[in-house]
Motif scaffolding. Structure first.
Motif, PDB file in Angstrom:
ATOM      1  N   THR A 128       0.842  -1.204   0.000  1.00  0.00           N
ATOM      2  CA  THR A 128       0.000   0.000   0.000  1.00  0.00           C
ATOM      3  C   THR A 128       0.874   1.251   0.000  1.00  0.00           C
ATOM      4  N   GLN A 132       1.174   3.469  -3.944  1.00  0.00           N
ATOM      5  CA  GLN A 132       0.158   4.527  -4.042  1.00  0.00           C
ATOM      6  C   GLN A 132       0.207   5.280  -5.373  1.00  0.00           C
ATOM      7  N   TRP A 135      -0.939   3.082  -8.253  1.00  0.00           N
ATOM      8  CA  TRP A 135      -2.375   2.833  -8.211  1.00  0.00           C
ATOM      9  C   TRP A 135      -3.171   4.074  -8.612  1.00  0.00           C
ATOM     10  N   SER A 136      -2.719   5.252  -8.156  1.00  0.00           N
ATOM     11  CA  SER A 136      -3.424   6.491  -8.539  1.00  0.00           C
ATOM     12  C   SER A 136      -3.362   6.653 -10.054  1.00  0.00           C
ATOM     13  N   ARG A 170      -8.291   1.816  -2.710  1.00  0.00           N
ATOM     14  CA  ARG A 170      -8.049   2.946  -3.617  1.00  0.00           C
ATOM     15  C   ARG A 170      -9.088   2.962  -4.745  1.00  0.00           C
TER      16      ARG A 170
END
Ligand SMILES: [Zn+2]
Length: 344
Positions: A128, A132, A135-136, A170
């Motif tokens: 995680t 980040q 994933w964004s 997310r």
């Protein structure tokens, strides 16, 4: 301007090639490196646990055929931990053959020491933290595809084969989602099956670990409405780093990687199952970095790659990566397809 923002101000050329819109990305995001995906200590442990599991598997020499195009026209490409990868000479997909049976698959992904390690809080929290940005970036890319091909509303989405709790957290915050289901996840993600067909299915890094891509596509198609969108990311066997490094590639190993389609292989698979491919790109960032980091392990007959890595500067290597992206030669494959026909 950050690297991620640059994603949207790329030079994008859209042109029609048959029915497919090929979108070319020309960008390099300097914030994304191998370390974000494979931090050394954790990744070494994952690889070692995978090696221990795979090394005790029976060696099997039964007849081999490509699980994508069914051709028996395959050449032994490399061996890793006693398992064999074949290059399909028909479509240039790379496949682990013969395919492991379902019990072995279940043990590896659900009950092995590796599966326990990957479902641990420590592992999930680290993923995680490190992923980040990736994933964004991925959510923004998916949102862009949804807006372009479906509309501005909110939609029912299924994430198929999820393996990170942080990714689900997310994704469910994305503006285009009305409700989110999870089908066939890996631990620790819990299954939350949909009783109705979804507007969109995400199949992110899943095809590469399937032993039966046709069966997977059939299952996915049952849960996707007609005209619904299928979003795929996958490692491609015809990518630069995979063709260069073969068994020396740290990030391709059994049984995480079983079926690595080429762009041609995945397109044919989708068309056979009633999909129209809308976009097919390989916007990979890391092929050249993977090869560069494996410097001492580039096979001795790969003179072009050794010359490139040892004699040229960063600017040339960046241009090489852009060339790979633009010509679908990277090993990171992204596909957007619409389910246009009902095939059984
Ligand atoms: Zn094939």
């Amino acid at each position: 301007m950050s690297g991620l923002e640059r994603w949207f101000v790329l030079q994008i050329d859209i042109y029609g090639k048959k029915d497919i819109k090929m979108i070319r990305y020309k960008f390099l995001d300097t914030s994304i490196h191998e370390m974000n995906i494979h931090p050394n200590s954790i990744f070494s442990k994952e690889r070692e646990l995978a090696r221990m599991f795979v090394s005790q598997l029976e060696k099997n020499n039964s007849l081999v055929y490509c699980p994508l195009c069914k051709s028996g026209n395959a050449e032994l490409f490399f061996e890793k931990w006693g398992q064999k990868y074949y290059l399909c000479e028909t479509d240039w997909s790379v496949n682990l053959l013969p395919l492991p049976d379902q019990k072995i698959m279940r043990d590896y992904f659900f009950t092995s020491e590796l599966a326990k390690f990957r479902s641990s809080t420590e592992y999930q929290e680290l993923a995680t933290r490190l992923r980040q940005g990736l994933w964004s970036n991925l959510v923004e890319w998916i949102e862009g595809r949804v807006r372009r091909y479906v509309g501005m509303d909110k939609y029912h989405v299924i994430d198929w084969g999820s393996k990170f709790t942080g990714w689900i957290n997310r994704l469910e915050k994305a503006h285009f989602i009305s409700n989110l289901n999870m089908e066939e996840p890996l631990p620790p993600v819990k299954s939350y099956e949909s009783t109705v067909q979804a507007d969109l299915i995400c199949l992110l890094d899943v095809i590469q670990r399937t032993t039966n891509p046709h069966e997977l596509l059939k299952k996915v198609s049952k849960k996707l409405s007609l005209n619904g969108l299928l979003i795929i990311t996958c490692r491609s066997g015809s990518g630069f780093d995979i063709l260069t490094l073969r068994e020396h590639s740290d990030n391709v190993f059994p049984l995480d990687h079983i079926c690595l389609p080429s762009p041609k292989g995945i397109q044919k698979l989708l068309e056979e199952h009633g999909y129209k491919v809308l976009e097919l790109t390989t916007p990979g960032l890391l092929d050249v970095e993977f090869v560069k980091n494996a410097k001492g392990k580039i096979p001795s007959d790969q003179y072009f790659q050794k010359h490139l890595i040892s004699q040229f500067d960063e600017a040339t290597l960046e241009r090489m990566q852009i060339f790979l992206q633009q010509n679908n030669l990277s090993s990171h494959l992204r596909v957007v397809a619409r389910r246009v026909e009902d095939r059984k």
